[in-house]
Design a protein around this motif. Structure first.
Motif, short mmCIF file in Angstrom:
data_model
loop_
_atom_site.label_atom_id
_atom_site.label_comp_id
_atom_site.label_asym_id
_atom_site.label_seq_id
_atom_site.Cartn_x
_atom_site.Cartn_y
_atom_site.Cartn_z
N LEU A 5 -2.85 -6.99 3.73
CA LEU A 5 -2.48 -5.62 3.36
C LEU A 5 -3.67 -4.68 3.46
O LEU A 5 -3.58 -3.57 3.99
CB LEU A 5 -1.90 -5.60 1.95
CG LEU A 5 -1.58 -4.21 1.37
CD1 LEU A 5 -0.55 -3.49 2.23
CD2 LEU A 5 -1.10 -4.33 -0.07
N LEU A 140 3.56 1.04 2.90
CA LEU A 140 3.02 -0.28 2.56
C LEU A 140 2.78 -0.41 1.05
O LEU A 140 3.01 -1.48 0.47
CB LEU A 140 1.70 -0.53 3.31
CG LEU A 140 1.82 -0.75 4.82
CD1 LEU A 140 0.43 -0.92 5.44
CD2 LEU A 140 2.67 -1.98 5.12
N THR A 143 6.46 -0.93 -0.38
CA THR A 143 7.13 -2.19 -0.04
C THR A 143 6.42 -3.41 -0.63
O THR A 143 7.03 -4.47 -0.80
CB THR A 143 7.24 -2.37 1.48
OG1 THR A 143 5.93 -2.26 2.08
CG2 THR A 143 8.14 -1.31 2.09
N ASN A 144 5.12 -3.27 -0.93
CA ASN A 144 4.40 -4.38 -1.54
C ASN A 144 4.43 -4.33 -3.08
O ASN A 144 3.75 -5.13 -3.73
CB ASN A 144 2.94 -4.40 -1.06
CG ASN A 144 2.80 -4.97 0.34
OD1 ASN A 144 2.67 -6.17 0.52
ND2 ASN A 144 2.86 -4.09 1.34
N ASN A 213 5.53 -5.44 11.22
CA ASN A 213 5.86 -5.64 9.80
C ASN A 213 7.32 -5.91 9.55
O ASN A 213 7.69 -6.36 8.45
CB ASN A 213 5.40 -4.42 8.99
CG ASN A 213 3.98 -4.54 8.51
OD1 ASN A 213 3.69 -5.18 7.52
ND2 ASN A 213 3.06 -3.96 9.26
#
Length: 218
Positions: A5, A140, A143-144, A213
């Motif tokens: 990441l 990102l 979504t993480n 991704n």
């Protein structure tokens, strides 16, 4: 928060350092304003930083709420396919960006601090809509499922990276003005005529990141 990441975020931040408007305005100030350059330049970059950070903060808080409300939507294959298609569109469209001879770099007309704040606002308005790496980075974060204590300093660091080229150019000009001025002139001329080329590369790379991704979720 994994190393993969951080690698993606670092890559996106490096893409955002290629802002033609931020670098172009910085070069213009360094080459034309030898007396008030420090105050004017930092008024400009601070304005850009605050506006982009505020945009990112608003998006994070808003998107987090949306994600909590519609979490099932973001976990199904349909959404993954939508992101994949967007990535493909960006990747393919990047090859059709034509070179524009007219520069889109905003140029200050007066020597006041207020004018540089306005140029910062104008730069934000010109580039915010096409800040694809920035939007991808925020995606990102979301979504993480990163907690605020993690994404807030990362967001601030990301925005510092965006204005870092302006600060590096300023320091280089201060320390090595005699040797660096011809390089700055050449760089300014190239940026004035090739801002679309930068956009093309950014679209291509962001498209690839979105594609990679989503492959595991199709």
């Amino acid at each position: 928060m994994g190393a993969e990441l951080l690698l993606y975020l670092s890559g996106l931040a490096l893409l955002d350092t290629l802002s033609p408007a931020i670098i172009g305005v910085t070069l213009y100030l360094l080459l034309t304003d030898s007396q008030n350059v420090t105050a004017r330049l930092f008024a400009f970059v601070f304005t850009v930083f605050i506006l982009y950070f505020s945009l990112g903060l608003s998006m994070m808080l808003g998107l987090t709420y949306i994600m909590d409300t519609f979490s099932s939507l973001f976990q199904n294959k349909l959404f993954s396919w939508i992101i994949f298609v967007i990535g493909m569109i960006l990747f393919v469209a990047s090859f059709f960006i034509t070179t524009n001879k007219k520069s889109a770099i905003p140029i200050p007309r007066t020597h006041s601090i207020a004018s540089m704040v306005m140029i910062g606002v104008l730069t934000f308005l010109i580039e915010a809509g096409t800040a694809l790496p920035y939007f991808a980075a925020i995606g990102l974060f979301i979504t993480n499922d990163m907690p605020m204590i993690q994404w807030l300093p990362l967001l601030a660091a990301y925005n510092m990276m965006m204005i870092l080229p302006a600060i590096v150019l300023f320091l280089g000009n201060k320390l090595f003005k005699k040797w660096i001025t011809p390089i700055l002139v050449n760089l300014h001329n190239k940026l004035s005529s090739s801002s679309n080329s930068v956009l093309s590369w950014v679209m291509c790379i962001v498209g690839l990141i979105l594609i990679v991704n989503t492959l595991d979720y199709l």
